[in-house]
Design a protein around this motif. Structure first.
Motif, short mmCIF file in Angstrom:
data_model
loop_
_atom_site.label_atom_id
_atom_site.label_comp_id
_atom_site.label_asym_id
_atom_site.label_seq_id
_atom_site.Cartn_x
_atom_site.Cartn_y
_atom_site.Cartn_z
N LYS A 93 -41.06 -28.82 -53.73
CA LYS A 93 -41.29 -28.31 -52.73
C LYS A 93 -43.36 -28.62 -52.74
O LYS A 93 -43.64 -28.45 -52.13
CB LYS A 93 -42.12 -27.17 -53.99
N LEU A 94 -42.82 -30.47 -52.58
CA LEU A 94 -44.23 -31.39 -52.55
C LEU A 94 -44.53 -31.55 -50.76
O LEU A 94 -43.21 -31.24 -50.53
CB LEU A 94 -44.23 -32.12 -53.48
N PRO A 95 -45.41 -31.65 -50.51
CA PRO A 95 -46.26 -32.16 -48.92
C PRO A 95 -45.36 -33.26 -48.48
O PRO A 95 -45.17 -34.10 -49.95
CB PRO A 95 -47.02 -31.76 -48.97
N GLU A 96 -44.70 -33.71 -47.86
CA GLU A 96 -44.12 -34.96 -47.24
C GLU A 96 -44.93 -36.50 -48.25
O GLU A 96 -44.72 -37.12 -47.92
CB GLU A 96 -43.95 -34.93 -46.13
N ASN A 97 -46.11 -35.62 -47.83
CA ASN A 97 -47.11 -37.36 -48.26
C ASN A 97 -47.98 -37.29 -49.23
O ASN A 97 -49.09 -37.03 -49.50
CB ASN A 97 -47.87 -37.45 -46.64
N TYR A 98 -47.59 -36.15 -50.32
CA TYR A 98 -48.34 -35.89 -51.67
C TYR A 98 -48.82 -37.26 -52.39
O TYR A 98 -49.82 -36.75 -53.25
CB TYR A 98 -47.50 -35.35 -52.17
N ASP A 146 -45.76 -30.51 -61.99
CA ASP A 146 -47.79 -30.88 -62.45
C ASP A 146 -48.69 -31.54 -61.11
O ASP A 146 -49.37 -30.97 -61.26
CB ASP A 146 -48.07 -32.01 -63.79
N ILE A 147 -48.31 -32.03 -60.35
CA ILE A 147 -48.90 -32.19 -59.01
C ILE A 147 -48.72 -31.36 -58.33
O ILE A 147 -49.41 -30.73 -57.89
CB ILE A 147 -47.59 -33.93 -58.47
N TYR A 148 -47.72 -30.69 -58.10
CA TYR A 148 -47.25 -29.29 -56.99
C TYR A 148 -48.10 -28.12 -57.96
O TYR A 148 -49.62 -27.70 -56.97
CB TYR A 148 -46.27 -28.73 -57.20
N SER A 149 -48.69 -28.31 -59.15
CA SER A 149 -50.06 -27.37 -59.70
C SER A 149 -51.19 -27.99 -59.37
O SER A 149 -51.97 -27.07 -58.88
CB SER A 149 -49.30 -26.94 -61.64
N ARG A 150 -51.32 -29.28 -59.47
CA ARG A 150 -52.83 -29.19 -59.17
C ARG A 150 -53.27 -29.41 -58.09
O ARG A 150 -54.92 -29.15 -57.45
CB ARG A 150 -53.07 -31.12 -59.80
N LEU A 151 -52.48 -29.77 -57.38
CA LEU A 151 -52.53 -28.94 -55.16
C LEU A 151 -52.79 -28.30 -54.82
O LEU A 151 -53.21 -27.52 -53.99
CB LEU A 151 -51.26 -30.19 -54.60
N PHE A 178 -58.42 -35.78 -41.47
CA PHE A 178 -57.61 -35.67 -43.11
C PHE A 178 -55.73 -36.28 -42.60
O PHE A 178 -55.39 -35.86 -42.29
CB PHE A 178 -57.72 -34.02 -43.13
N ASP A 179 -55.51 -35.92 -43.78
CA ASP A 179 -53.90 -37.01 -43.61
C ASP A 179 -53.00 -35.15 -43.96
O ASP A 179 -52.63 -35.46 -45.35
CB ASP A 179 -53.84 -37.47 -45.21
N PHE A 180 -53.65 -34.37 -42.98
CA PHE A 180 -51.97 -33.48 -42.96
C PHE A 180 -50.71 -34.05 -42.83
O PHE A 180 -50.14 -34.47 -42.61
CB PHE A 180 -52.16 -32.79 -41.79
N PRO A 181 -49.83 -33.59 -44.19
CA PRO A 181 -48.31 -34.06 -44.03
C PRO A 181 -48.10 -33.42 -42.30
O PRO A 181 -48.28 -32.28 -41.65
CB PRO A 181 -47.43 -32.71 -44.80
N PRO A 182 -46.99 -33.81 -42.30
CA PRO A 182 -46.65 -32.74 -40.45
C PRO A 182 -46.25 -32.06 -40.66
O PRO A 182 -45.62 -31.20 -41.79
CB PRO A 182 -44.98 -34.05 -40.74
N GLY A 183 -46.10 -31.31 -39.47
CA GLY A 183 -45.79 -29.40 -39.54
C GLY A 183 -46.45 -29.04 -38.18
O GLY A 183 -47.54 -30.29 -37.66
N ASN A 184 -46.31 -27.69 -38.18
CA ASN A 184 -47.28 -27.39 -37.15
C ASN A 184 -48.07 -26.59 -37.78
O ASN A 184 -47.93 -25.56 -38.65
CB ASN A 184 -46.25 -26.13 -36.41
N TYR A 185 -48.95 -26.50 -36.82
CA TYR A 185 -50.88 -26.02 -37.78
C TYR A 185 -51.46 -25.08 -36.74
O TYR A 185 -51.63 -25.50 -35.75
CB TYR A 185 -51.50 -27.40 -38.17
N SER A 186 -52.46 -24.10 -37.51
CA SER A 186 -53.49 -23.16 -36.46
C SER A 186 -54.71 -23.72 -36.63
O SER A 186 -54.62 -23.75 -38.00
CB SER A 186 -52.81 -22.48 -36.47
N VAL A 220 -48.97 -31.34 -36.05
CA VAL A 220 -48.80 -33.13 -36.73
C VAL A 220 -47.62 -33.92 -36.94
O VAL A 220 -46.22 -33.19 -37.96
CB VAL A 220 -49.85 -33.43 -37.90
N ASP A 221 -46.99 -35.24 -36.04
CA ASP A 221 -45.73 -35.26 -36.41
C ASP A 221 -46.35 -36.80 -36.53
O ASP A 221 -46.45 -37.57 -35.64
CB ASP A 221 -45.10 -35.48 -35.03
N HIS A 222 -46.06 -37.18 -37.39
CA HIS A 222 -46.59 -38.68 -38.37
C HIS A 222 -45.47 -40.18 -38.03
O HIS A 222 -44.23 -38.88 -38.34
CB HIS A 222 -47.35 -39.10 -39.61
N ASP A 223 -45.72 -40.99 -37.76
CA ASP A 223 -44.40 -41.94 -38.16
C ASP A 223 -44.91 -42.37 -39.78
O ASP A 223 -45.53 -42.20 -40.43
CB ASP A 223 -44.82 -42.59 -37.12
#
Length: 294
Positions: free
Chosen positions: A68-73, A97-102, A174-182, A249-252
């Motif tokens: 459930k966490l972002p890829e670059n959590y 706990d990490i998910y909850s705090r984010l 910002f360090d957005f995780p990989p994905g499609n954004y609007s 956003v498509d990081h290496d």
């Protein structure tokens, strides 16, 4: 049909098995139950955790919340919670706990930006306050004024009285995780009420000049993507998120930060325009509904 159904629960001697041999989901091994729970969204998992002790323990499994966490959590938890680059204390936290705090909104950039993980479907969202933007004439009270209101997550908006040259610019790094954004601009045609709930308090008489030419919205992303859209502002008396465009956003493996520049302009100096409230710019995963985010 009745005899066929009852035969499922009978042995060769037509005797029902002892109640102690009956099994249910609660008898599954925790790791198997966690794999089942992985198909639910986080609020549903939290509700299922109330079923019994086994469900609760399975709902806390790291393997479940890792998905459930972002890829670059790891990067996000360090930067958003201000952990030192060499400090691995976040590794002691359970993934739940990490998910909850984010998921709790976190202010960055001197309080002008707010970042959070959308708790139901997941995905990092960012809201940029007008205070973090460069706005032509913002310090001249003949043109702009600041209004305190509960209708903004930043508790204040910029209200345009009137101006010839409308120009708003801003940027994000910002360090957005990989994905499609609007990306959206959140605007209100009229003067907002200081209260959370409005009762027709906007002033129509001050709204002028927006039906002659459209407002131009743009953004540029460090990966080379860019978008432009034009909108006539005609939705009076309600907050509207004007869609500027989408980007990928498509990081290496290096996970470089994403840099975005955005703008809103209406520079036709043949007429004045006014009666516009500016709150923020929203960046969110493309599949999310903006009305539930701000």
């Amino acid at each position: 049909m009745g005899s066929g159904f009852s035969s499922i629960f009978s042995d060769n001697n037509d005797k029902a098995p002892a109640s102690s041999s009956l099994q249910g989901l609660g008898d599954l091994p925790e790791n198997c139950l966690a794999m089942v729970l992985e198909h639910f969204d986080p609020p549903e998992i939290c509700n299922l955790a109330l079923v019994n002790r086994v469900f609760y323990q399975a709902s806390c499994a790291d393997l479940l919340w890792e998905s459930k966490l972002p890829e670059n959590y790891g990067i996000l938890i360090k930067k958003l919670l201000m952990l030192h680059e060499d400090d691995n204390s976040f590794r002691c936290l359970r993934k739940k706990d990490i998910y909850s705090r984010l998921c709790y909104p976190i202010r960055i950039s001197n309080g002008t930006k707010e970042v959070w993980n959308e708790k139901k479907r997941g995905g990092i969202c960012m809201l940029v306050s007008w205070k973090g933007m460069k706005i032509t004439g913002i310090h001249d009270r003949r043109y702009w004024t600041h209004v305190s209101t509960l209708q903004s997550r930043f508790h204040t908006i910029a209200y345009l009285k009137q101006i010839w040259w409308l120009e708003v610019e801003g940027d994000i790094d910002f360090d957005f995780p990989p994905g499609n954004y609007s990306l959206y601009f959140r605007l209100y045609l009229g003067k907002v009420s200081p209260r959370q709930i409005q009762h027709g308090s906007f002033n129509n008489d001050q709204v002028h000049g927006w039906a002659i030419n459209p407002v131009c919205f743009r953004f540029w992303v460090s990966n080379g993507e860019h978008a432009m859209s034009k909108h006539f502002l005609n939705e009076q008396g309600k907050w509207t998120c004007y869609h500027v465009g989408d980007f990928l956003v498509d990081h290496d493996c290096n996970y470089e930060s994403t840099k975005i520049k955005f703008s809103m302009t209406q520079i036709d100096c043949t007429h004045q325009k006014g009666g516009l409230s500016l709150d923020s710019v929203l960046v969110c995963p493309r599949e999310l509904e903006t009305c539930h985010l701000v």
